[in-house]
Design a protein around this motif. Structure first.
Motif, PDB file in Angstrom:
ATOM      1  N   GLY A 439      62.081   8.066  59.305  1.00 26.60           N
ATOM      2  CA  GLY A 439      61.156   7.385  60.192  1.00 26.60           C
ATOM      3  C   GLY A 439      61.609   7.584  61.630  1.00 26.60           C
ATOM      4  N   SER A 440      61.853   6.491  62.341  1.00 25.11           N
ATOM      5  CA  SER A 440      62.288   6.585  63.735  1.00 25.11           C
ATOM      6  C   SER A 440      63.803   6.525  63.886  1.00 25.11           C
ATOM      7  CB  SER A 440      61.658   5.431  64.542  1.00 25.11           C
ATOM      8  OG  SER A 440      62.056   4.173  63.987  1.00 25.11           O
ATOM      9  N   ASP A 441      64.525   6.385  62.791  1.00 20.38           N
ATOM     10  CA  ASP A 441      65.984   6.268  62.843  1.00 20.38           C
ATOM     11  C   ASP A 441      66.648   7.630  62.610  1.00 20.38           C
ATOM     12  OD1 ASP A 441      65.803   3.525  63.235  1.00 20.38           O
ATOM     13  OD2 ASP A 441      65.846   3.098  61.076  1.00 20.38           O
ATOM     14  N   GLY A 442      67.760   7.826  63.316  1.00 20.09           N
ATOM     15  CA  GLY A 442      68.491   9.092  63.165  1.00 20.09           C
ATOM     16  C   GLY A 442      69.921   8.864  62.700  1.00 20.09           C
ATOM     17  N   GLY A 491      69.356  -4.597  51.442  1.00 23.29           N
ATOM     18  CA  GLY A 491      68.783  -3.582  50.560  1.00 23.29           C
ATOM     19  C   GLY A 491      69.093  -2.179  51.064  1.00 23.29           C
ATOM     20  N   LYS A 492      68.746  -1.210  50.242  1.00 23.20           N
ATOM     21  CA  LYS A 492      69.066   0.186  50.533  1.00 23.20           C
ATOM     22  C   LYS A 492      67.840   0.953  50.976  1.00 23.20           C
ATOM     23  CE  LYS A 492      72.969   0.663  47.377  1.00 23.20           C
ATOM     24  NZ  LYS A 492      73.529   1.435  46.237  1.00 23.20           N
ATOM     25  N   ILE A 493      68.126   2.028  51.721  1.00 21.36           N
ATOM     26  CA  ILE A 493      67.088   3.002  52.045  1.00 21.36           C
ATOM     27  C   ILE A 493      67.116   4.041  50.920  1.00 21.36           C
ATOM     28  CG2 ILE A 493      66.324   4.739  53.692  1.00 21.36           C
ATOM     29  CD1 ILE A 493      67.874   3.199  55.836  1.00 21.36           C
ATOM     30  N   ARG A 494      65.950   4.244  50.301  1.00 20.94           N
ATOM     31  CA  ARG A 494      65.885   5.169  49.162  1.00 20.94           C
ATOM     32  C   ARG A 494      65.004   6.354  49.529  1.00 20.94           C
ATOM     33  NH1 ARG A 494      64.064   1.129  44.629  1.00 20.94           N
ATOM     34  NH2 ARG A 494      63.116   0.162  46.444  1.00 20.94           N
ATOM     35  N   ALA A 508      60.598   8.188  52.143  1.00 20.32           N
ATOM     36  CA  ALA A 508      61.656   7.197  51.990  1.00 20.32           C
ATOM     37  C   ALA A 508      61.056   5.801  51.917  1.00 20.32           C
ATOM     38  CB  ALA A 508      62.618   7.278  53.166  1.00 20.32           C
ATOM     39  N   LYS A 509      61.607   4.985  51.018  1.00 18.24           N
ATOM     40  CA  LYS A 509      61.205   3.587  50.933  1.00 18.24           C
ATOM     41  C   LYS A 509      62.267   2.740  51.616  1.00 18.24           C
ATOM     42  CE  LYS A 509      59.287   0.127  47.818  1.00 18.24           C
ATOM     43  NZ  LYS A 509      58.937  -0.195  46.415  1.00 18.24           N
ATOM     44  N   MET A 510      61.829   2.008  52.644  1.00 16.98           N
ATOM     45  CA  MET A 510      62.752   1.232  53.446  1.00 16.98           C
ATOM     46  C   MET A 510      63.076  -0.095  52.764  1.00 16.98           C
ATOM     47  SD  MET A 510      63.113   3.415  55.766  1.00 16.98           S
ATOM     48  CE  MET A 510      64.000   2.604  57.098  1.00 16.98           C
ATOM     49  N   PRO A 511      64.112  -0.804  53.229  1.00 16.81           N
ATOM     50  CA  PRO A 511      64.483  -2.086  52.605  1.00 16.81           C
ATOM     51  C   PRO A 511      63.351  -3.112  52.620  1.00 16.81           C
ATOM     52  CG  PRO A 511      66.265  -1.292  53.977  1.00 16.81           C
ATOM     53  CD  PRO A 511      65.118  -0.380  54.225  1.00 16.81           C
ATOM     54  N   ASP A 512      62.442  -3.008  53.630  1.00 14.79           N
ATOM     55  CA  ASP A 512      61.348  -3.981  53.700  1.00 14.79           C
ATOM     56  C   ASP A 512      60.153  -3.584  52.846  1.00 14.79           C
ATOM     57  OD1 ASP A 512      60.277  -1.849  55.043  1.00 14.79           O
ATOM     58  OD2 ASP A 512      60.047  -2.893  56.973  1.00 14.79           O
ATOM     59  N   GLN A 517      58.395   8.948  56.325  1.00 16.13           N
ATOM     60  CA  GLN A 517      58.813  10.310  56.012  1.00 16.13           C
ATOM     61  C   GLN A 517      60.257  10.543  56.480  1.00 16.13           C
ATOM     62  OE1 GLN A 517      55.837  12.852  57.822  1.00 16.13           O
ATOM     63  NE2 GLN A 517      54.739  13.024  55.870  1.00 16.13           N
ATOM     64  N   TRP A 518      60.967  11.457  55.793  1.00 18.32           N
ATOM     65  CA  TRP A 518      62.335  11.793  56.193  1.00 18.32           C
ATOM     66  C   TRP A 518      62.552  13.300  56.137  1.00 18.32           C
ATOM     67  CZ3 TRP A 518      65.940  14.303  53.103  1.00 18.32           C
ATOM     68  CH2 TRP A 518      65.636  14.393  51.730  1.00 18.32           C
ATOM     69  N   THR A 519      63.442  13.751  56.976  1.00 14.58           N
ATOM     70  CA  THR A 519      63.858  15.166  56.975  1.00 14.58           C
ATOM     71  C   THR A 519      65.359  15.245  57.217  1.00 14.58           C
ATOM     72  OG1 THR A 519      63.475  15.435  59.343  1.00 14.58           O
ATOM     73  CG2 THR A 519      61.640  15.999  57.866  1.00 14.58           C
ATOM     74  N   ALA A 520      65.980  16.271  56.693  1.00 14.30           N
ATOM     75  CA  ALA A 520      67.403  16.549  56.955  1.00 14.30           C
ATOM     76  C   ALA A 520      67.507  18.019  57.322  1.00 14.30           C
ATOM     77  CB  ALA A 520      68.263  16.228  55.744  1.00 14.30           C
ATOM     78  N   THR A 521      67.910  18.276  58.568  1.00 15.19           N
ATOM     79  CA  THR A 521      67.983  19.648  59.088  1.00 15.19           C
ATOM     80  C   THR A 521      69.440  20.041  59.323  1.00 15.19           C
ATOM     81  OG1 THR A 521      65.871  19.269  60.198  1.00 15.19           O
ATOM     82  CG2 THR A 521      67.130  21.214  60.872  1.00 15.19           C
ATOM     83  N   LEU A 522      69.808  21.199  58.830  1.00 13.92           N
ATOM     84  CA  LEU A 522      71.179  21.688  58.985  1.00 13.92           C
ATOM     85  C   LEU A 522      71.469  21.965  60.454  1.00 13.92           C
ATOM     86  CD1 LEU A 522      73.666  22.490  57.254  1.00 13.92           C
ATOM     87  CD2 LEU A 522      72.781  24.835  57.291  1.00 13.92           C
TER      88      LEU A 522
END
Length: 1009
Positions: A439-442, A491-494, A508-512, A517-522
């Motif tokens: 989401g908006s978190d890095g 709770g956890k971020i899944r 991703a499902k947030m604790p709330d 959406q999520w991405t992981a870039t090398l």
């Protein structure tokens, strides 16, 4: 995609049956052709040819096509290797896989003959009859260990004995033995280690060499015999057509010894070295031998404790540093070699060791050639192994990069078309540092581990991180973690998503309960801070890679360059000529072209190095008639009463620190004698102490030949213990009979050869030549005054006995060495013409020397016997000038005559006096400059010069010691750095040198240098 995955999985249980047609099939016979196509790979056809996006086709265990734009045959199982590499599998040439275990069940007493029953050789260490292919038994665990390291084929042999029989080439897959054995008899093997043989002979390295030489001679003789059977010699002859391999062991000098032995019989061995060949590269290059080089580089030594550091020699320290450079330095010299994993505790360390050599400058191409192409050529199987061209065995590895680099993964190893899987190359490589956006978190996320074993972490800072739970199934990925920076959230971020080429992504499902959406870039680029840190590490690595100089020899006090001859003018010295001129005051001596060029006053020479001899004394160099320094692995071959076949010349050790120590005492030459374990010992070596030069360069090539005889307690084994009552002789009467019998046999042997040599050419063609016997050949040389005797002696009666034996057989004894009762029969010695070389004042150290007196040398000299003072001891050899000086006190020997006892007289006894022993124009420039009168206890050898080369210079000694200390400190710092970086280290182990004497008897010679 799913179809490709299924095809890959299918390929791992598909094994071809083409080579098993002689075996009964339990079930339905598999007639499928084993046709595989490997596409989109970087294909390394051989060590120097790489093709991008290439295809490899194999069928029935062979390569049927390889290269670019190759059409995939219909029905082939397709393996998509995009981003992966294919290399030829490695070949191991030093293996004992599948060979029987050997045991050394040594009996408590002597064993003079062989234990093996049957028509075999007279020595159990000669195992030429052993055929590896007959004894081979599959070893799945050993094969698996080698496959994991990248090997596909090994040359295996029974690593036991001096002559070990044949080797066989074996493919490392789990098929039946008739399928995996590629070449039954591929090689014949030798070593210097007698192995499991419990027979007494040989008990020394020189004995081992002599036995191999005699085996060659016996085999040649046997080939013309029709009335006897010797299975060992018959096999030895039959095996000559195969490549000949020699496991030299020991150190670099053993490579030279093995090659010299082969040269004597016209055989060029392929020699397995010890990993320190860089220390004698010029000499090894001159052998023209192909090498097998180990890479079991030593670990750094734990030298944190300064007292532990003192237990580590400079040579050990420098070898730790330089061992990884061996492969490059040997390659740069143009020497062809293969690499062996033999010697590594774990073959999987192969790539890590080779990586050290790559860092030292070895090219990948050179490493790959030494693992594939070269070994295939050595065993004459280049048409089947070593590359991936049409018709060759389908032996290859699938990797993610170069297999000679330590971090490279070997996914699969295919051996004759049979696959062995170690990692799944279809799984993506996830290891690395990622920027994770949820989401908006890095976040910064770190992934470590191999495919299927990854561990994920969220990195907060250098000291704070937390784990991420992960689950990966094919192309799907699930991650979960708690954001510990947000205390208010529970709770956890899944995260659930997909693996894609451009990275990871999904929902991703947030604790709330909300979805984002999520991405992981090398991360491709490092931060400036990381770059700076890397730069510091590189600078640190450069400092670490600072390399010390080569030294000759490779021990403390070695020289960075071999000393060379100079034109030297020594001015204004007191010159002790040992000639009619006597002692010359204020005299100059010019040394030029290795000779004494001029002796006189006010000499000059253009370009000469001038040495001020004012107040100093110049003498001929000291010559030690009886020494045991500079000998490798045993001074005695005491296994038999007569061992005239063994030769100290075969085992000269040019690296012995005692050479340098004795140079510091003015010694320029020594006779290296066999010990006194038997009545007739081995042949001697006469050397000049050319520190840093090779064994062959040290030997005095023009010297007459000598041999060691012995009398007394040692030869009859009275001081060997109660078990040694088997070998003849056991009495002094028996000792005399040994000599009589030996020379009677020698005369009969000579007569037999004379009779044969007198035959006409036609008659020789129909006759069999006598057996050439190295022992008897040597004794015939004595009878013909072509070899001369130095005899260990003490008691008057025995000395008298041996002179009579010699006279009966028509020759004379040359020297009675350390003859302590010479004064009792000096008149008879003079009449016989024998010299005496003695100790100055040793006595009462055992019963047979109780009558020794310090006047012995003076009394023999007074009777006209050529008398010398010898050492028989490495420590005494450093002060022979003082030992000679004692004869002035005990017997009043004039000072010039006393000096001759360690210079001119030993030269006479060794027949060197035409060129050595005095200062005379034309003689060799072997001189010593002393600080004081040469026989004074205050005299120090300031310069020891051999053939115009300064081999010891006291003026440079302080500088040398400082350099040694600095070099040790530098390497200690590097070792400490290794330890601080978490590298494994080994304990410092003190090592003591065995100092040989006449009586030194060593059973387990193979463990000694």
């Amino acid at each position: 995609m799913m179809r490709k995955i299924l095809l890959v999985c299918f390929s791992f249980w598909l094994f071809t049956s083409y080579a098993q047609e002689t075996y009964t099939v339990n079930g339905v016979k598999d007639e499928r052709p084993g046709l595989h196509a490997f596409i989109n790979a970087t294909l390394h056809i051989d060590y120097q040819t790489s093709i991008e996006s290439a295809t490899l086709i194999i069928q029935k265990g062979k390569v049927i096509a390889s290269g670019k734009d190759i059409k995939v045959p219909k029905g082939a199982i397709i393996h998509d290797l995009k981003g992966k590499h294919i290399y030829p599998s490695f070949i191991e040439l030093s293996s004992k896989i599948g060979m029987p275990k050997t045991e050394n069940n040594r009996s408590p007493g002597p064993q003079l003959g062989p234990k093996k029953d049957g028509a075999y050789n007279a020595n159990d260490a000669i195992k030429a009859y052993f055929n590896a292919h007959e004894a081979f038994e599959t070893s799945d665990s050993e094969a698996e260990r080698m496959r994991k390291a990248g090997f596909g084929v090994v040359l295996t042999h029974n690593q036991d004995g001096l002559v070990r029989g044949t080797g066989t080439v074996v493919a490392l897959h789990d098929g039946p033995e008739n399928e995996i054995m590629l070449k039954e008899n591929a090689s014949q093997h030798f070593s210097f280690d007698k192995g499991s043989s419990t027979q007494d002979n040989p008990s020394s390295l020189m004995g081992a060499i002599a036995l191999i030489k005699q085996t060659y001679l016996d085999a040649k003789w046997y080939s013309n015999q029709n009335e006897m059977v010797d299975v060992s010699l018959n096999a030895f002859n039959n095996n000559q057509s195969y490549p000949q391999f020699f496991e030299a062991g020991g150190d670099k000098l053993y490579v030279l010894r093995a090659d010299k032995l082969g040269d004597e019989f016209g055989v060029q061995y392929i020699i397995k070295g010890n990993g320190d060949e860089y220390q004698r590269l010029d000499e090894i290059k001159a052998t023209n031998a192909q090498l097998i080089l180990p890479i079991n580089y030593p670990e750094a030594i734990d030298v944190e404790d300064p007292f532990d550091a003192l237990n580590v020699s400079l040579g050990e320290m420098k070898h730790w540093e330089m061992a990884p450079y061996n492969l490059k330095m040997v390659a740069d010299k143009g020497i062809t070699y293969s690499i062996t994993s033999d010697g590594l505790k774990d073959a999987s360390k192969l790539s890590a060791m080779i990586s050290q050599s790559l860092e030292a400058g070895l090219s990948e191409e050179q490493a790959l050639k030494a693992l594939t192409y070269n070994p295939a050529q050595f065993i004459k199987m280049g048409d089947k192994l070593g590359s991936l061209t049409k018709g060759k065995y389908a032996n290859f590895i699938i990797t993610d990069g170069s297999p000679v680099k330590k971090d490279t993964k070997i996914y699969e190893n295919w051996v004759q078309g049979n696959p062995y899987k170690y990692q799944d190359y279809t799984s993506p490589e996830l290891a690395g540092n990622y920027t994770l956006s949820v989401g908006s978190d890095g976040y910064q996320m770190e992934v470590k581990g191999e495919p299927g074993k990854e561990k994920f972490k969220i990195i907060v800072n250098d000291s704070t991180s937390y784990d991420v739970k992960s689950e990966i199934s094919k192309q799907l990925i699930s991650l979960s973690f708690k954001d510990e920076s947000k205390e208010e959230e529970e709770g956890k971020i899944r995260l659930s998503g997909w693996l894609k080429e451009e990275g990871l992504s999904g929902n991703a499902k947030m604790p709330d309960g909300s979805w984002v959406q999520w991405t992981a870039t090398l991360n491709d680029e490092e931060s400036a801070e990381d770059s700076e840190e890397e730069k510091k590490e590189e600078e640190k690595e450069e400092d670490k890679n600072e390399l010390g100089s080569m030294i000759y020899p490779f021990v403390a006090h070695g020289n960075t360059e071999k000393p060379q001859a100079e034109t030297i003018l020594i001015k204004n010295a007191t010159v002790w000529t040992n000639e009619a001129d006597g002692v010359l005051e204020n005299t100059d001596v010019l040394l030029e072209n290795g000779k004494i060029a001029k002796v006189g006053k006010d000499l000059s020479a253009s370009g000469a190095r001038e040495i001020d001899g004012t107040g100093k004394h110049l003498t001929p160099g000291i010559i030690d008639e009886h020494s045991h320094i500079a000998i490798s692995r045993g001074v005695n071959e005491g296994s038999e009463a007569v061992t005239a076949e063994v030769n100290i010349e075969d085992v000269v050790d040019s690296e012995d620190i005692n050479i340098y120590r004795q140079l510091s005492g003015g010694v320029v030459a020594s006779q290296l004698l066999h010990g006194s374990a038997n009545p007739i010992g081995g042949r001697s070596a006469i050397i000049k102490l050319k520190w840093g030069y090779s064994p062959e360069e040290m030997k005095i090539s023009w010297a007459d030949k000598f041999i060691k005889f012995a009398l007394g307690e040692n030869v009859k084994q009275s001081n060997w213990g109660e078990r040694n009552t088997v070998r003849f002789p056991q009495t002094r009467m028996g000792v005399e009979q040994v000599f009589e019998d030996a020379f009677i046999r020698a005369k009969e042997y000579e007569a037999e050869w004379k009779k044969y040599n007198a035959l006409s050419k036609r008659d020789k063609a129909n006759a069999s030549a006598p057996r050439k016997d190295l022992e008897l050949e040597t004794l015939v040389e004595i009878l013909n005054s072509e070899r001369f005797i130095s005899c260990h002696s003490y008691v008057q009666s025995e000395i008298n006995m041996l002179m009579k034996v010699a006279e009966r057989h028509g020759f004379r004894i040359n020297t009675f060495t350390h003859i302590l009762e010479g004064y009792k029969l000096a008149d008879k010695m003079k009449e016989h013409g024998v010299g005496g070389s003695t100790f100055s004042d040793w006595w009462a150290y055992k019963f047979e020397v109780n009558d020794a007196i310090p006047y012995n040398a003076a009394l023999m000299h007074g009777e006209g016997v050529v008398t010398a003072i010898n050492s028989d001891d490495a420590e005494m050899g450093r002060r022979l000038n003082q030992e000679a000086g004692k004869t002035m006190k005990y017997g009043g020997v004039p000072v010039e005559e006393a000096l001759k006892m360690v210079t001119l007289n030993p030269a006479k006894l060794l027949h060197l006096d035409e060129r050595m022993g005095s200062i005379k124009v034309g003689k060799d420039a072997d001189v010593v400059l002393w600080s004081d009168e040469p026989l004074s206890i205050y005299a120090k050898a300031e310069k020891t010069i051999i053939e115009g080369i300064v081999f010891f210079d006291r003026d440079e000694q302080e500088e040398k010691l400082d350099a040694i200390q600095a070099e040790r400190a530098r390497i200690v710092a590097k070792m400490q750095e290794e330890k601080s970086n978490g590298k494994s280290t080994q304990k410092a182990k003190p090592k003591s040198q065995i100092i040989y004497h006449c009586e030194t008897e060593i059973e387990n010679y193979s463990s000694l240098k």
